[in-house]
Design an enzyme around this catalytic site. Structure first.
Site, PDB file in Angstrom:
ATOM      1  N   THR A 116       5.999  44.354  15.707  1.00 40.85           N
ATOM      2  CA  THR A 116       5.803  43.042  15.067  1.00 40.85           C
ATOM      3  C   THR A 116       4.322  42.929  14.709  1.00 40.85           C
ATOM      4  O   THR A 116       3.480  43.579  15.325  1.00 40.85           O
ATOM      5  CB  THR A 116       6.173  41.890  16.016  1.00 40.85           C
ATOM      6  OG1 THR A 116       5.322  41.983  17.158  1.00 40.85           O
ATOM      7  CG2 THR A 116       7.609  41.958  16.463  1.00 40.85           C
TER       8      THR A 116
ATOM      9  N   GLU B  72      12.710  41.535  15.019  1.00 42.60           N
ATOM     10  CA  GLU B  72      13.460  41.686  16.276  1.00 42.60           C
ATOM     11  C   GLU B  72      14.962  41.786  16.067  1.00 42.60           C
ATOM     12  O   GLU B  72      15.711  41.909  17.009  1.00 42.60           O
ATOM     13  CB  GLU B  72      13.166  40.499  17.206  1.00 42.60           C
ATOM     14  CG  GLU B  72      11.849  40.607  17.942  1.00 42.60           C
ATOM     15  CD  GLU B  72      10.669  40.034  17.168  1.00 42.60           C
ATOM     16  OE1 GLU B  72      10.779  39.927  15.933  1.00 42.60           O
ATOM     17  OE2 GLU B  72       9.646  39.715  17.793  1.00 42.60           O
TER      18      GLU B  72
ATOM     19  N   LYS C 128       2.445  18.290  14.831  1.00 46.89           N
ATOM     20  CA  LYS C 128       2.935  17.242  15.735  1.00 46.89           C
ATOM     21  C   LYS C 128       2.092  16.000  15.528  1.00 46.89           C
ATOM     22  O   LYS C 128       0.955  15.939  15.969  1.00 46.89           O
ATOM     23  CB  LYS C 128       2.886  17.732  17.186  1.00 46.89           C
ATOM     24  CG  LYS C 128       3.950  18.771  17.449  1.00 46.89           C
ATOM     25  CD  LYS C 128       3.699  19.564  18.712  1.00 46.89           C
ATOM     26  CE  LYS C 128       4.532  20.835  18.675  1.00 46.89           C
ATOM     27  NZ  LYS C 128       3.849  21.980  19.243  1.00 46.89           N
TER      28      LYS C 128
ATOM     29  N   TRP D 253       7.592  15.426  14.650  1.00 46.04           N
ATOM     30  CA  TRP D 253       7.302  16.684  13.961  1.00 46.04           C
ATOM     31  C   TRP D 253       7.283  16.512  12.447  1.00 46.04           C
ATOM     32  O   TRP D 253       8.194  15.915  11.871  1.00 46.04           O
ATOM     33  CB  TRP D 253       8.366  17.733  14.307  1.00 46.04           C
ATOM     34  CG  TRP D 253       8.224  18.279  15.697  1.00 46.04           C
ATOM     35  CD1 TRP D 253       7.227  17.998  16.589  1.00 46.04           C
ATOM     36  CD2 TRP D 253       9.099  19.188  16.347  1.00 46.04           C
ATOM     37  NE1 TRP D 253       7.432  18.677  17.757  1.00 46.04           N
ATOM     38  CE2 TRP D 253       8.576  19.416  17.635  1.00 46.04           C
ATOM     39  CE3 TRP D 253      10.265  19.846  15.977  1.00 46.04           C
ATOM     40  CZ2 TRP D 253       9.192  20.265  18.546  1.00 46.04           C
ATOM     41  CZ3 TRP D 253      10.879  20.689  16.878  1.00 46.04           C
ATOM     42  CH2 TRP D 253      10.342  20.901  18.156  1.00 46.04           C
TER      43      TRP D 253
HETATM   44  P1  ADP Z   1       6.384  38.320  12.234  1.00 43.92           P
HETATM   45  O1  ADP Z   1       7.001  37.461  13.295  1.00 43.92           O
HETATM   46  O2  ADP Z   1       5.612  39.448  12.724  1.00 43.92           O
HETATM   47  O3  ADP Z   1       5.766  37.557  11.094  1.00 43.92           O
HETATM   48  P2  ADP Z   1       8.770  39.088  10.780  1.00 43.92           P
HETATM   49  O4  ADP Z   1       8.340  39.718   9.544  1.00 43.92           O
HETATM   50  O5  ADP Z   1       9.798  39.658  11.604  1.00 43.92           O
HETATM   51  O6  ADP Z   1       7.565  39.081  11.630  1.00 43.92           O
HETATM   52  O7  ADP Z   1       9.031  37.589  10.463  1.00 43.92           O
HETATM   53  C1  ADP Z   1      10.067  36.842  10.985  1.00 43.92           C
HETATM   54  C2  ADP Z   1       9.782  35.403  10.743  1.00 43.92           C
HETATM   55  O8  ADP Z   1       9.614  35.126   9.348  1.00 43.92           O
HETATM   56  C3  ADP Z   1      10.885  34.485  11.175  1.00 43.92           C
HETATM   57  O9  ADP Z   1      10.843  34.268  12.567  1.00 43.92           O
HETATM   58  C4  ADP Z   1      10.584  33.237  10.362  1.00 43.92           C
HETATM   59  O10 ADP Z   1       9.545  32.476  10.947  1.00 43.92           O
HETATM   60  C5  ADP Z   1      10.049  33.805   9.069  1.00 43.92           C
HETATM   61  N1  ADP Z   1      11.122  33.837   8.070  1.00 43.92           N
HETATM   62  C6  ADP Z   1      11.879  34.891   7.724  1.00 43.92           C
HETATM   63  N2  ADP Z   1      12.746  34.553   6.752  1.00 43.92           N
HETATM   64  C7  ADP Z   1      12.541  33.246   6.476  1.00 43.92           C
HETATM   65  C8  ADP Z   1      13.136  32.287   5.581  1.00 43.92           C
HETATM   66  N3  ADP Z   1      14.084  32.628   4.747  1.00 43.92           N
HETATM   67  N4  ADP Z   1      12.664  31.023   5.623  1.00 43.92           N
HETATM   68  C9  ADP Z   1      11.675  30.662   6.471  1.00 43.92           C
HETATM   69  N5  ADP Z   1      11.082  31.511   7.326  1.00 43.92           N
HETATM   70  C10 ADP Z   1      11.504  32.783   7.345  1.00 43.92           C
END
Ligand code: ADP
Length: 544
Positions: A185, A330, A439, A444
């Site tokens: 990650t 993940e 917040k 929120w």
């Molecule tokens: P990192 O957590 O390292 O940024 P990822 O690339 O795995 O890694 O990103 C996952 C995160 O990206 C999700 O937990 C979410 O917050 C965000 N995300 C992914 N797809 C979407 C979406 N369609 N809309 C909003 N947020 C998204």
């Protein structure tokens, strides 16, 4: 009583054996680092993946060994996906945009034995090579003609490495729970964490990802893999394409609007997936040049929330169906997807269709979701209760690589760190990431909703909202805007446009203008950097 069917393991090598035989003549096209377009077939990918498998085996690479790749989305990287995992070794895809210290950390933590790298990244790896503890050699992914002089110890040219090897190879059969790929990650907080996918999770994810309504592949389809192969297995496209018989097009590092348009046009691309930042560039190019690519029927957007205006442009101006997906490293990575059904298209008003598509949709078969409050109690799926989104399923991480502590609760749920609500038909909507939510006065405010509303203004090219400290409310929203080319919107214009779109108390206290927003290697706006600039350190803690 046990069923009496074969206990045949689900293995990654099966994708390429299937693609190479059933769809042997279907093309695989890539933009090379060296410059020209490379063109071959699924049958060739199979032959060369087997050659790589033979070459790695001859080096003593076997079950469980980690081999790193630092490469763009191209044909040699595709062969590495298959050649490495196919022999039971682990393909560790590295995001080249990691900081040097994190690069060293992930290579040492993974104990990679070899690094396979594109020409572009030779200087990057030269700069850290001395600090690498386990690497025995470097395979530079090019041919002899383009092999650069370099300072790396023990290098070999990829084409030479595989040249003398046979294209015959019997892929070994092993337990489907064997590790196949490793992806860290991006580590916005703390050290990067390794997600170790199994053959089983990857195969099941691929089945789910190309079901009807999801990322459509198939004979006669042409998929453009815009999402990089170093980002969460390229969202499974390198697997679902040979599984379904799609032509696959890989754009290398050229993700700008002009290059993508050319590639889409030249190759007859029908479907593609990527993050909103890339689509922003494509749409700008299309609008500026009054053009589009009519063969493109579907665009998948995920990795970050797309603005409603982006969905509207694709759907209304260009007649392209939007697939809006949510997922994370993940989870292999697909979790939920939103596509409109035929009946929704027939019954919902055009505006309601767009509203629906801004939400992240229902879980794909195989994934379960729920939202919980701050004490971990499950919240109702009533379309209004917001809480942390939890996920469970065969392609959800149980524990990070080399971490003894479990990443899931007693019932197998993994906390995503996203704040969401779930409504009818288990349709999910992300309202924020836990660390980005604002917040204010104990309530929120969704930064995503505010950003969406701001991007609806015609003079706003890009927008981000962060919380800044406020004595009375604890935090208040600050809107950071990148004006569209050739425009000079004012704070009053933008706030005026937001006034009828969000609750009054959500309205940002201030609007500031920037030429561009900091974007991470995976295409997300780096709010941490914006907070560093606009909000004092105490706020990061309060918001984090
Ligand atoms: P990192 O957590 O390292 O940024 P990822 O690339 O795995 O890694 O990103 C996952 C995160 O990206 C999700 O937990 C979410 O917050 C965000 N995300 C992914 N797809 C979407 C979406 N369609 N809309 C909003 N947020 C998204």
């Amino acid at each position: 009583m046990r069923g009496l069917m074969q206990n045949h393991p689900l293995l990654i090598s099966q994708f390429i054996e299937h693609g190479g035989t059933v769809f042997g003549n279907v093309e695989v096209v890539s933009q090379t680092v060296e410059g020209p377009i490379h063109r071959y077939t699924w049958s060739d990918v199979r032959a060369r993946s087997r050659q790589l498998a033979n070459a790695l085996t001859a080096q003593g690479v076997g079950l469980g060994d980690r081999i790193a790749t630092i490469a763009w989305t191209n044909h040699r990287h595709l062969e590495a996906y298959y050649g490495i995992a196919g022999i039971g070794a682990v393909c560790h895809t590295i995001n080249p945009r990691l900081y040097a210290d994190d690069l060293v950390y992930v290579l040492n933590h993974a104990e990679d034995r070899f690094v396979m790298l594109d020409l572009t990244f030779v200087p990057l790896i030269e700069a850290i090579a001395e600090r690498l503890e386990s690497v025995e050699g470097f395979i530079i992914m090019t041919d002899q003609e383009h092999m650069p002089s370099n300072q790396l110890p023990n290098t070999v040219c990829y084409e030479e490495f595989i040249a003398a090897r046979a294209a015959d190879y019997e892929w070994p059969r092993f337990d489907e729970n064997t590790a196949a790929n490793l992806c860290y990650t991006s580590g916005t907080t703390g050290k990067p964490k390794g997600v170790l996918y199994s053959h089983r999770s990857t195969v099941l994810h691929a089945y789910a990802s190309c079901m009807p309504g999801n990322i459509v592949g198939g004979r006669g389809q042409c998929m453009l893999a815009v999402v990089p192969m170093f980002h969460a297995n390229g969202w499974g496209i390198p697997y679902s394409a040979p599984m379904t018989g799609s032509k696959l097009v890989m754009p290398g590092q050229k993700l700008d609007g002009e290059s993508l348009t050319k590639l889409m046009r030249d190759e007859g691309v029908t479907t593609t997936c990527g993050v909103p930042t890339v689509w922003l560039g494509l749409l700008d190019y299309w609008k500026e040049h009054d053009t589009s690519v009519p063969t493109v029927k579907q665009v998948g957007i995920g990795g970050a929330a797309p603005a409603r205006s982006m969905i509207e442009e694709f759907e209304r101006d260009f007649g392209i169906e939007i697939l809006h997906g949510w997922g994370m490293t993940e989870m292999n990575p697909l979790g939920t997807i939103h596509t409109l059904s035929a009946s929704e298209r027939a019954t919902l008003s055009p505006d309601d269709q767009l509203d629906a598509l801004t939400t992240q949709g229902a879980p794909v078969f195989g994934v379960e979701i729920k939202v919980v409050d701050e004490d971990g109690a499950t919240l109702p799926n009533d379309g209004k209760s917001c809480g942390e989104l939890m996920v469970r399923g065969p392609w959800v991480c149980e524990r990070y690589f080399k971490d003894e502590t479990s990443a899931i609760d007693d019932e197998g749920w993994f906390g995503t760190g996203d704040i969401a609500l779930i409504g009818e038909g288990m349709s999910m909507q992300i309202t924020d990431r836990a660390k980005d939510v604002i917040k204010s006065g104990g309530e929120w405010i969704s930064s995503i909703d505010l950003e969406n509303a701001a991007m609806g203004h015609p003079d706003v090219a890009h927008a981000a909202v962060i919380g800044v400290p406020d004595e009375k409310w604890s935090e208040r929203p600050l809107l950071i805007v990148v004006p569209a080319v050739g425009t000079e919107p004012t704070k009053e214009d933008i706030l005026g446009c937001l006034a009828d779109k969000v609750a009054k108390w959500w309205l940002p206290d201030d609007v500031v203008f920037e030429e561009e927003l900091p974007v991470s290697g995976t295409g997300k706006v780096q709010k941490i950097k914006l907070r560093e600039k606009y909000a004092p350190v105490e706020v990061k803690k309060a918001a984090g």
